[in-house]
Design a protein around this motif. Structure first.
Motif, PDB file in Angstrom:
ATOM      1  N   ASP A 219       0.407  -1.333  -0.194  1.00  0.00           N
ATOM      2  CA  ASP A 219      -0.385  -0.074   0.219  1.00  0.00           C
ATOM      3  C   ASP A 219       0.879   1.269  -0.202  1.00  0.00           C
ATOM      4  O   ASP A 219       0.623   2.237  -0.680  1.00  0.00           O
ATOM      5  N   GLY A 220       1.909   0.642   0.060  1.00  0.00           N
ATOM      6  CA  GLY A 220       3.174   2.729   0.657  1.00  0.00           C
ATOM      7  C   GLY A 220       4.061   3.157  -0.567  1.00  0.00           C
ATOM      8  O   GLY A 220       3.957   1.544  -1.838  1.00  0.00           O
ATOM      9  N   GLU A 221       4.400   3.929  -0.021  1.00  0.00           N
ATOM     10  CA  GLU A 221       5.741   4.093  -1.400  1.00  0.00           C
ATOM     11  C   GLU A 221       6.594   3.341  -1.414  1.00  0.00           C
ATOM     12  O   GLU A 221       7.638   3.163  -0.679  1.00  0.00           O
ATOM     13  N   ARG A 223       9.922   3.392  -3.212  1.00  0.00           N
ATOM     14  CA  ARG A 223      10.524   4.235  -4.038  1.00  0.00           C
ATOM     15  C   ARG A 223      12.132   4.178  -3.303  1.00  0.00           C
ATOM     16  O   ARG A 223      11.989   4.243  -1.678  1.00  0.00           O
TER      17      ARG A 223
END
Length: 290
Positions: A219-221, A223
């Motif tokens: 669900d998160g980023e 990167r």
């Protein structure tokens, strides 16, 4: 035997291992800047990245390429220069040379030629993440990048899961989700700390169980480059785990790995043979005859 007195006068040059910032340029040390300026040449993993660093700190030393694909030819030229008395500064794109980056072969070659190899302290992602992880910082085990192949990665994790020390992995963003799943499958729901963008503006630590962090990754980023710190095996659980197969016959033991781990019969027989300290032919016979 090789005894090095790093700063003793010599007709030969020296190889300086110079750490570079892993994100924040303010982590460059005064000494690192000075040695890069004093060197006859800077050997860099990526000349473009190092050129930016040199421009920022007004370092005008010539830069040459030294990376995974040219390390033999480039390394030989660097050795020749040091034998003639020149000082070489080796840098990677970020952090410590030789740690999951080029450098080991050049260091070994320099030692073989009795050239002083002088390390500078500085930025390193693994230790930076470890001291803020909240997991036991010592003893710890640094592993670096896991193999990309699924079969090889599984074998690596089968070894790592028995460690009682906190262990440290590096991972790229596009492989993070897959690696977390593999970790969960091999280790169960252990505590893990995922660090991203260390020393940068968006530095982030995600601390929790593997299940929780897998949910975050979905669900998160995802990167930036990642550093993963995983809690070591509990000694009592490890002792129980080492003999979990005692309730199985040889045939059931092999079938377990084939069904639960998707191993081929050959892989499963090899694993069972290793765990039970039995000849492979004995396990093979039990599997094919029974």
């Amino acid at each position: 035997m090789n005894q090095q007195k790093s700063f003793q006068d010599s007709e030969k040059g020296s190889l300086y291992l110079v750490p570079t910032p892993i994100g924040n340029l303010e982590d460059m040390t005064f000494r690192a800047i000075r040695m890069m300026r004093e060197a006859a040449v800077i050997a860099a993993e990526d000349t473009r990245n190092t050129k930016k660093l040199c421009n920022y700190f007004e370092i005008d030393t010539p830069i040459i390429s030294y990376h995974e694909h040219n390390k033999e030819t480039s390394g030989q030229k660097l050795i020749e220069r040091m034998v003639k008395g020149e000082l070489v500064a080796l840098v990677s794109d970020a952090g410590m040379p030789s740690i999951s980056d080029p450098g080991y072969e050049l260091v070994k070659e320099a030692i073989d030629h009795e050239i002083a190899v002088i390390p500078l302290p500085g930025a390193n992602a693994a230790l930076t993440a470890l001291i803020a992880s909240g997991l036991a910082p010592q003893p710890f085990y640094f592993y670096g990048f896991l193999h990309r192949g699924k079969k090889d990665k599984r074998a690596e994790l089968d070894t790592l899961k028995t460690l009682e020390d906190t262990f440290i992995l590096y991972e790229s963003p596009h492989r993070l989700k897959e690696t977390l799943k593999e970790l969960y499958g091999a280790l169960g729901n252990r505590q893990i700390v995922v660090c991203r963008e260390l020393t940068k503006k968006f530095e982030e630590f995600i601390r929790g169980t593997l299940e929780e962090v897998m949910e975050w990754a979905n669900d998160g980023e995802v990167r930036g480059e990642f550093c993963l710190l995983i809690e070591g095996a509990d000694p009592l659980e490890k002792e129980e785990e080492d003999s979990w197969w005692s309730k199985y016959s040889l045939l059931e033991h092999v079938q377990h790995y084939m069904n639960e781990k998707n191993m081929t019969s050959k892989e499963a027989i090899k694993q069972v043979s290793k765990e039970r300290s039995l000849p492979k032919r004995e396990v093979y016979q039990a599997f094919h005859v029974e």
